[in-house]
Scaffold this motif. Sequence first.
Motif, mmCIF file in Angstrom:
data_model
loop_
_atom_site.group_PDB
_atom_site.id
_atom_site.type_symbol
_atom_site.label_atom_id
_atom_site.label_comp_id
_atom_site.label_asym_id
_atom_site.label_seq_id
_atom_site.Cartn_x
_atom_site.Cartn_y
_atom_site.Cartn_z
ATOM 1 N N ALA A 69 47.090 16.192 60.551
ATOM 2 C CA ALA A 69 47.972 15.943 59.413
ATOM 3 C C ALA A 69 47.669 14.619 58.736
ATOM 4 O O ALA A 69 48.217 14.339 57.674
ATOM 5 C CB ALA A 69 49.431 15.961 59.884
ATOM 6 N N VAL A 70 46.814 13.795 59.310
ATOM 7 C CA VAL A 70 46.519 12.477 58.756
ATOM 8 C C VAL A 70 45.651 12.624 57.513
ATOM 9 O O VAL A 70 44.588 13.230 57.548
ATOM 10 C CB VAL A 70 45.811 11.578 59.790
ATOM 11 N N VAL A 71 46.110 12.067 56.408
ATOM 12 C CA VAL A 71 45.353 12.079 55.170
ATOM 13 C C VAL A 71 44.628 10.753 54.974
ATOM 14 O O VAL A 71 43.474 10.720 54.582
ATOM 15 C CB VAL A 71 46.272 12.362 53.965
ATOM 16 N N ASN A 72 45.293 9.637 55.294
ATOM 17 C CA ASN A 72 44.674 8.334 55.127
ATOM 18 C C ASN A 72 45.440 7.300 55.926
ATOM 19 O O ASN A 72 46.625 7.458 56.191
ATOM 20 C CB ASN A 72 44.653 7.924 53.652
ATOM 21 N N CYS A 73 44.755 6.242 56.304
ATOM 22 C CA CYS A 73 45.371 5.137 57.027
ATOM 23 C C CYS A 73 44.574 3.877 56.726
ATOM 24 O O CYS A 73 43.388 3.798 57.030
ATOM 25 C CB CYS A 73 45.403 5.405 58.523
ATOM 26 N N VAL A 74 45.229 2.894 56.084
ATOM 27 C CA VAL A 74 44.539 1.698 55.614
ATOM 28 C C VAL A 74 45.389 0.481 55.945
ATOM 29 O O VAL A 74 46.622 0.529 55.907
ATOM 30 C CB VAL A 74 44.281 1.759 54.095
ATOM 31 N N THR A 75 44.720 -0.621 56.255
ATOM 32 C CA THR A 75 45.386 -1.898 56.488
ATOM 33 C C THR A 75 45.203 -2.793 55.263
ATOM 34 O O THR A 75 44.106 -2.879 54.707
ATOM 35 C CB THR A 75 44.801 -2.601 57.718
ATOM 36 N N TYR A 76 46.288 -3.463 54.852
ATOM 37 C CA TYR A 76 46.246 -4.379 53.713
ATOM 38 C C TYR A 76 46.733 -5.756 54.163
ATOM 39 O O TYR A 76 47.744 -5.873 54.861
ATOM 40 C CB TYR A 76 47.129 -3.869 52.566
ATOM 41 N N ARG A 77 46.000 -6.760 53.725
ATOM 42 C CA ARG A 77 46.388 -8.142 54.007
ATOM 43 C C ARG A 77 46.263 -8.938 52.705
ATOM 44 O O ARG A 77 45.206 -8.958 52.085
ATOM 45 C CB ARG A 77 45.498 -8.737 55.099
ATOM 46 N N GLU A 78 47.392 -9.529 52.289
ATOM 47 C CA GLU A 78 47.458 -10.272 51.027
ATOM 48 C C GLU A 78 47.039 -9.396 49.852
ATOM 49 O O GLU A 78 46.394 -9.846 48.907
ATOM 50 C CB GLU A 78 46.594 -11.534 51.087
ATOM 51 N N GLY A 79 47.395 -8.121 49.920
ATOM 52 C CA GLY A 79 47.120 -7.197 48.837
ATOM 53 C C GLY A 79 45.715 -6.667 48.782
ATOM 54 O O GLY A 79 45.374 -5.934 47.852
ATOM 55 N N VAL A 80 44.892 -7.002 49.744
ATOM 56 C CA VAL A 80 43.494 -6.597 49.746
ATOM 57 C C VAL A 80 43.254 -5.643 50.904
ATOM 58 O O VAL A 80 43.709 -5.891 52.036
ATOM 59 C CB VAL A 80 42.555 -7.809 49.849
ATOM 60 N N ARG A 81 42.531 -4.588 50.625
ATOM 61 C CA ARG A 81 42.208 -3.606 51.657
ATOM 62 C C ARG A 81 41.185 -4.203 52.613
ATOM 63 O O ARG A 81 40.114 -4.651 52.195
ATOM 64 C CB ARG A 81 41.653 -2.352 50.994
ATOM 65 N N GLU A 82 41.508 -4.189 53.888
ATOM 66 C CA GLU A 82 40.609 -4.767 54.877
ATOM 67 C C GLU A 82 39.573 -3.745 55.327
ATOM 68 O O GLU A 82 39.815 -2.533 55.263
ATOM 69 C CB GLU A 82 41.394 -5.263 56.100
ATOM 70 N N PRO A 83 38.414 -4.232 55.783
ATOM 71 C CA PRO A 83 37.399 -3.303 56.304
ATOM 72 C C PRO A 83 37.967 -2.496 57.466
ATOM 73 O O PRO A 83 38.799 -2.986 58.237
ATOM 74 C CB PRO A 83 36.270 -4.235 56.765
#
Length: 374
Positions: A45-59
Amino acid sequence: MSMAGNLRKVGGLRRVGGLRKVARLARRRPRVDLSHPARSPLGTAVVNCVTYREGVREPERDLADAVRRIRKSDDGFVWLGLHEPSELEFADIAELFDLHPLAVEDAVHAHQRPKVERYGQTLFAVLKTVCYVEHAELTATSEIVDTGEIMVFVGHDFVITVRHGRHGSLGPVRENLEAAPEQLAKGPAAVLHAIADSVVDDYLTVIDEVQGDIDEVETDVFAQNGARADPGRIYQLKRELLELKRAVVPLSRPVLELAGRPFPVVPPEIQAYFRDVSDHLLRAAEQIAAFDELLNSILQAHLAQVTVAQNEDMRKITAWAAIVAVPTMGCGVYGMNFDHMPELHWRFGYPFVLGVIAVICFGVYRGFKRNGWL
């Protein structure tokens, strides 16, 4: 390495050995597009999972390290997107983020009324999504509005979106937010606002499309043969408009609460943005109410036209019946076989009687014609 792949084993997030195993499994998988509008190509069921720090997408990195670093530094958040998860798929995620069981049940089973609820430090919002269904011709069975749902869990360091339905993809919302890192840096509440704003904009778009169908029906009803228009199309429009109303109207109060009521995870600077969403939502609700009243008027006008047409038909039938009664009466009198009948033995009696009948019928016809009955 894909963070979404790690979520398939999210139940072992607190066990280092399990995390390493998940990481190895993820490394074996090819890179895939996780922004798929429906279910993930990974088969979960996972479509996406992203980490954000200070508004910037982290690697992309190991999910366990990302969550641990965010909670340790108290900076940034994780945005996890799912599509129609099962109870089993969502159970470990709910345990990881300490989600309330009642909210989890609503998120899994869907079919919820738009609302905003607070469970401790977590905010749970339910939004109805709508989509206009294209159709070549409006009929009494045409599907016009398709609905879905988006559930949003908002915490201090996470956003979890659960989507139900085949439309309402959050990919464009994510792209717009990533293009404005200063807005995304305001935290998970900024994501909630962006989702709500996108959903309400879809309401206005669908309303504009429905207006075209209403205009088409209105034109047909008030055309020259409007009484012969199919009333089923009007009822179908009202039913589809009711679906749209169920999505829009109940959301007004929750959005007002987000704009004015203090929530731990919604900072004051984000509440100002929700006031703008509330204005757009009010406009959508007013347009739906106006459309409903217009359809009522169109339906009443159509029923009045049908009644007038029926009266017109009855007048024509009555007029022709009166005309036919004249020769019927004459023929009935002369068909009684009496010996002493007027002009019975006159050579020109037969054509004379026929001529009198024709003159009387013509006079009756002219009278009805002059009065608009024929």
